[in-house]
Design a protein around this motif. Structure first.
Motif, PDB file in Angstrom:
ATOM      1  N   LYS A 127      31.860 -10.753 -24.326  1.00 22.13           N
ATOM      2  CA  LYS A 127      32.663 -11.621 -23.482  1.00 22.13           C
ATOM      3  C   LYS A 127      33.942 -11.944 -24.248  1.00 22.13           C
ATOM      4  O   LYS A 127      33.899 -12.256 -25.435  1.00 22.13           O
ATOM      5  CB  LYS A 127      31.907 -12.901 -23.147  1.00 22.13           C
ATOM      6  CG  LYS A 127      30.667 -12.671 -22.292  1.00 22.13           C
ATOM      7  CD  LYS A 127      29.944 -13.988 -22.002  1.00 22.13           C
ATOM      8  CE  LYS A 127      28.723 -13.741 -21.133  1.00 22.13           C
ATOM      9  NZ  LYS A 127      27.998 -15.014 -20.840  1.00 22.13           N
ATOM     10  N   ARG A 128      35.089 -11.875 -23.558  1.00 18.19           N
ATOM     11  CA  ARG A 128      36.362 -12.096 -24.226  1.00 18.19           C
ATOM     12  C   ARG A 128      37.324 -12.867 -23.328  1.00 18.19           C
ATOM     13  O   ARG A 128      37.479 -12.547 -22.155  1.00 18.19           O
ATOM     14  CB  ARG A 128      37.039 -10.771 -24.608  1.00 18.19           C
ATOM     15  CG  ARG A 128      36.263  -9.910 -25.577  1.00 18.19           C
ATOM     16  CD  ARG A 128      37.011  -8.629 -25.914  1.00 18.19           C
ATOM     17  NE  ARG A 128      36.161  -7.719 -26.665  1.00 18.19           N
ATOM     18  CZ  ARG A 128      36.071  -7.706 -27.980  1.00 18.19           C
ATOM     19  NH1 ARG A 128      36.792  -8.550 -28.694  1.00 18.19           N
ATOM     20  NH2 ARG A 128      35.284  -6.839 -28.596  1.00 18.19           N
ATOM     21  N   CYS A 129      37.986 -13.855 -23.931  1.00 18.34           N
ATOM     22  CA  CYS A 129      39.044 -14.616 -23.278  1.00 18.34           C
ATOM     23  C   CYS A 129      40.201 -14.718 -24.278  1.00 18.34           C
ATOM     24  O   CYS A 129      39.962 -14.865 -25.475  1.00 18.34           O
ATOM     25  CB  CYS A 129      38.525 -16.001 -22.911  1.00 18.34           C
ATOM     26  SG  CYS A 129      39.710 -17.081 -22.101  1.00 18.34           S
ATOM     27  N   ASP A 130      41.438 -14.590 -23.799  1.00 16.05           N
ATOM     28  CA  ASP A 130      42.610 -14.638 -24.689  1.00 16.05           C
ATOM     29  C   ASP A 130      42.567 -13.534 -25.739  1.00 16.05           C
ATOM     30  O   ASP A 130      42.928 -13.737 -26.904  1.00 16.05           O
ATOM     31  CB  ASP A 130      42.729 -16.003 -25.379  1.00 16.05           C
ATOM     32  CG  ASP A 130      43.078 -17.117 -24.399  1.00 16.05           C
ATOM     33  OD1 ASP A 130      43.977 -16.896 -23.573  1.00 16.05           O
ATOM     34  OD2 ASP A 130      42.451 -18.184 -24.459  1.00 16.05           O
ATOM     35  N   HIS A 131      42.135 -12.345 -25.335  1.00 17.93           N
ATOM     36  CA  HIS A 131      42.107 -11.196 -26.225  1.00 17.93           C
ATOM     37  C   HIS A 131      43.400 -10.390 -26.059  1.00 17.93           C
ATOM     38  O   HIS A 131      44.302 -10.785 -25.314  1.00 17.93           O
ATOM     39  CB  HIS A 131      40.882 -10.324 -25.943  1.00 17.93           C
ATOM     40  CG  HIS A 131      40.674  -9.987 -24.489  1.00 17.93           C
ATOM     41  ND1 HIS A 131      40.571 -10.940 -23.490  1.00 17.93           N
ATOM     42  CD2 HIS A 131      40.544  -8.787 -23.842  1.00 17.93           C
ATOM     43  CE1 HIS A 131      40.387 -10.351 -22.315  1.00 17.93           C
ATOM     44  NE2 HIS A 131      40.376  -9.059 -22.501  1.00 17.93           N
ATOM     45  N   VAL A 132      43.512  -9.279 -26.784  1.00 14.66           N
ATOM     46  CA  VAL A 132      44.681  -8.411 -26.679  1.00 14.66           C
ATOM     47  C   VAL A 132      44.228  -6.981 -26.424  1.00 14.66           C
ATOM     48  O   VAL A 132      43.092  -6.603 -26.747  1.00 14.66           O
ATOM     49  CB  VAL A 132      45.560  -8.464 -27.949  1.00 14.66           C
ATOM     50  CG1 VAL A 132      46.243  -9.821 -28.069  1.00 14.66           C
ATOM     51  CG2 VAL A 132      44.750  -8.172 -29.211  1.00 14.66           C
ATOM     52  N   ALA A 133      45.127  -6.175 -25.852  1.00 11.40           N
ATOM     53  CA  ALA A 133      44.770  -4.803 -25.512  1.00 11.40           C
ATOM     54  C   ALA A 133      45.998  -3.914 -25.552  1.00 11.40           C
ATOM     55  O   ALA A 133      47.137  -4.382 -25.381  1.00 11.40           O
ATOM     56  CB  ALA A 133      44.118  -4.746 -24.124  1.00 11.40           C
ATOM     57  N   SER A 134      45.768  -2.622 -25.767  1.00 12.16           N
ATOM     58  CA  SER A 134      46.845  -1.640 -25.718  1.00 12.16           C
ATOM     59  C   SER A 134      46.262  -0.280 -25.352  1.00 12.16           C
ATOM     60  O   SER A 134      45.051  -0.061 -25.444  1.00 12.16           O
ATOM     61  CB  SER A 134      47.580  -1.554 -27.059  1.00 12.16           C
ATOM     62  OG  SER A 134      46.713  -1.033 -28.053  1.00 12.16           O
ATOM     63  N   PHE A 180      42.295   0.095 -25.951  1.00 15.03           N
ATOM     64  CA  PHE A 180      41.832  -0.594 -27.146  1.00 15.03           C
ATOM     65  C   PHE A 180      41.906  -2.098 -26.906  1.00 15.03           C
ATOM     66  O   PHE A 180      42.932  -2.614 -26.460  1.00 15.03           O
ATOM     67  CB  PHE A 180      42.717  -0.201 -28.322  1.00 15.03           C
ATOM     68  CG  PHE A 180      42.469  -0.964 -29.587  1.00 15.03           C
ATOM     69  CD1 PHE A 180      41.397  -0.653 -30.394  1.00 15.03           C
ATOM     70  CD2 PHE A 180      43.321  -1.994 -29.974  1.00 15.03           C
ATOM     71  CE1 PHE A 180      41.169  -1.345 -31.569  1.00 15.03           C
ATOM     72  CE2 PHE A 180      43.107  -2.689 -31.139  1.00 15.03           C
ATOM     73  CZ  PHE A 180      42.023  -2.367 -31.944  1.00 15.03           C
ATOM     74  N   VAL A 181      40.808  -2.807 -27.175  1.00 11.53           N
ATOM     75  CA  VAL A 181      40.723  -4.258 -26.951  1.00 11.53           C
ATOM     76  C   VAL A 181      40.239  -4.915 -28.238  1.00 11.53           C
ATOM     77  O   VAL A 181      39.324  -4.407 -28.897  1.00 11.53           O
ATOM     78  CB  VAL A 181      39.750  -4.571 -25.791  1.00 11.53           C
ATOM     79  CG1 VAL A 181      39.419  -6.055 -25.739  1.00 11.53           C
ATOM     80  CG2 VAL A 181      40.350  -4.128 -24.467  1.00 11.53           C
ATOM     81  N   ALA A 182      40.854  -6.059 -28.599  1.00 16.41           N
ATOM     82  CA  ALA A 182      40.474  -6.717 -29.852  1.00 16.41           C
ATOM     83  C   ALA A 182      40.534  -8.231 -29.717  1.00 16.41           C
ATOM     84  O   ALA A 182      41.353  -8.775 -28.975  1.00 16.41           O
ATOM     85  CB  ALA A 182      41.384  -6.266 -30.991  1.00 16.41           C
ATOM     86  N   GLY A 183      39.669  -8.889 -30.491  1.00 12.35           N
ATOM     87  CA  GLY A 183      39.717 -10.334 -30.623  1.00 12.35           C
ATOM     88  C   GLY A 183      39.387 -11.096 -29.362  1.00 12.35           C
ATOM     89  O   GLY A 183      38.677 -10.622 -28.476  1.00 12.35           O
ATOM     90  N   GLY A 184      39.913 -12.313 -29.292  1.00 10.23           N
ATOM     91  CA  GLY A 184      39.631 -13.202 -28.178  1.00 10.23           C
ATOM     92  C   GLY A 184      38.569 -14.221 -28.557  1.00 10.23           C
ATOM     93  O   GLY A 184      38.201 -14.376 -29.729  1.00 10.23           O
ATOM     94  N   ARG A 242      39.857 -14.158 -34.290  1.00  9.71           N
ATOM     95  CA  ARG A 242      41.024 -14.865 -33.756  1.00  9.71           C
ATOM     96  C   ARG A 242      41.168 -14.638 -32.258  1.00  9.71           C
ATOM     97  O   ARG A 242      40.688 -13.639 -31.716  1.00  9.71           O
ATOM     98  CB  ARG A 242      42.284 -14.405 -34.465  1.00  9.71           C
ATOM     99  CG  ARG A 242      42.571 -12.940 -34.272  1.00  9.71           C
ATOM    100  CD  ARG A 242      43.822 -12.513 -35.015  1.00  9.71           C
ATOM    101  NE  ARG A 242      43.538 -11.710 -36.187  1.00  9.71           N
ATOM    102  CZ  ARG A 242      44.465 -11.329 -37.061  1.00  9.71           C
ATOM    103  NH1 ARG A 242      45.703 -11.699 -36.924  1.00  9.71           N
ATOM    104  NH2 ARG A 242      44.139 -10.576 -38.085  1.00  9.71           N
ATOM    105  N   TYR A 243      41.843 -15.578 -31.598  1.00  8.66           N
ATOM    106  CA  TYR A 243      42.242 -15.375 -30.207  1.00  8.66           C
ATOM    107  C   TYR A 243      43.737 -15.625 -30.068  1.00  8.66           C
ATOM    108  O   TYR A 243      44.350 -16.317 -30.876  1.00  8.66           O
ATOM    109  CB  TYR A 243      41.424 -16.237 -29.242  1.00  8.66           C
ATOM    110  CG  TYR A 243      41.629 -17.733 -29.338  1.00  8.66           C
ATOM    111  CD1 TYR A 243      42.597 -18.376 -28.580  1.00  8.66           C
ATOM    112  CD2 TYR A 243      40.823 -18.512 -30.167  1.00  8.66           C
ATOM    113  CE1 TYR A 243      42.771 -19.746 -28.653  1.00  8.66           C
ATOM    114  CE2 TYR A 243      40.986 -19.885 -30.243  1.00  8.66           C
ATOM    115  CZ  TYR A 243      41.967 -20.493 -29.473  1.00  8.66           C
ATOM    116  OH  TYR A 243      42.134 -21.854 -29.559  1.00  8.66           O
ATOM    117  N   SER A 244      44.313 -15.014 -29.053  1.00  9.33           N
ATOM    118  CA  SER A 244      45.752 -15.098 -28.764  1.00  9.33           C
ATOM    119  C   SER A 244      46.638 -14.653 -29.919  1.00  9.33           C
ATOM    120  O   SER A 244      47.650 -15.295 -30.217  1.00  9.33           O
ATOM    121  CB  SER A 244      46.129 -16.517 -28.332  1.00  9.33           C
ATOM    122  OG  SER A 244      45.523 -16.854 -27.109  1.00  9.33           O
TER     123      SER A 244
END
Length: 225
Positions: free
Chosen positions: A52-59, A67-71, A100-102
């Motif tokens: 489960k992820r909120c405020d994550h980053v992706a590219s 690619f998805v990371a953090g949150g 980390r998130y955001s």
């Protein structure tokens, strides 16, 4: 979409479809993902993320995967995973050095991915990590001069990365040099900003717009770097 969500991530795939993942569903954080087809004008639920992820980053990676990371899942996450649109599967890859998130995420000209700052354990972070898609590994790179949260990043025409805002009561900006893996302060913005946007213009300048100074002061100003 298949679920209500906020603080989620959207990424456009090579086939023009849009992958939306995670977020806050109002009664809890989500690991679900949806795919939007602009031709059919329809949403389709796809395989859920492993976390489960909120405020994550992706590219987008060079091979078309996401690619998805953090949150945050209620606790900060250091994990990362990759979505393969062809097989409709998520695969875990190695984790960042800190949860980390955001943070910000920037795809560099050498193919590596820079993830910088964010909120770690309730505090602003100055830590930056580099992900190498060719090896599936992370390496800690130079730390920012200022711990940042609610900041923004833009890849400049020379390949370096400009990071602005999110630096407590400070308006300084800094640049990440890809060749030396170091950060250098590059002057101050006209306004202290957090949760603003940055956009690279065709003439090479960067437009910084909006944001907040505090929970009670919102900005409509904009400036050019």
């Amino acid at each position: 979409m298949s679920a209500v969500r906020g603080a989620h991530i959207a990424v456009k795939l090579g086939n023009e479809k849009v992958l939306v993942s995670g977020g806050d569903g109002g009664s809890g954080y989500l690991n679900t993902a949806d795919l939007y087809d602009p031709i059919a004008n329809t949403w389709t639920a796809v395989s859920p993320m492993n976390f489960k992820r909120c405020d994550h980053v992706a590219s987008i990676l060079s091979n078309g995967s996401v690619f998805v990371a953090g949150g945050s899942s209620g606790t900060d996450l250091a994990t990362a995973e990759i979505y393969n649109p062809t097989t409709n599967t998520w695969t875990n890859t190695s984790s960042m050095s800190v949860a980390r998130y955001s943070p910000t995420i920037s795809v560099l000209s050498n193919g590596k991915i820079l993830v910088a700052g964010g909120n770690h354990g309730g505090s602003f972070s100055n830590v930056a990590d580099l992900y190498d898609p060719s090896t599936g590994t992370w390496a800690v790179t130079g730390s920012m001069n200022c711990a940042r949260f609610g900041h923004a990043a833009a890849v400049l025409s020379n390949g370096n990365v400009l990071v602005t805002g999110g630096c407590a009561a400070n308006s300084i900006a800094e640049i990440y040099d890809v060749s030396t893996e170091t950060w250098t302060v590059t002057g101050s913005m006209m306004s202290i900003r957090q949760y603003h946007t940055t956009s690279q213009l065709t003439n090479g300048t960067v437009l910084v717009a909006g944001g907040i100074i505090s929970t009670s002061t919102y900005l409509n100003s904009a400036e050019l770097y």
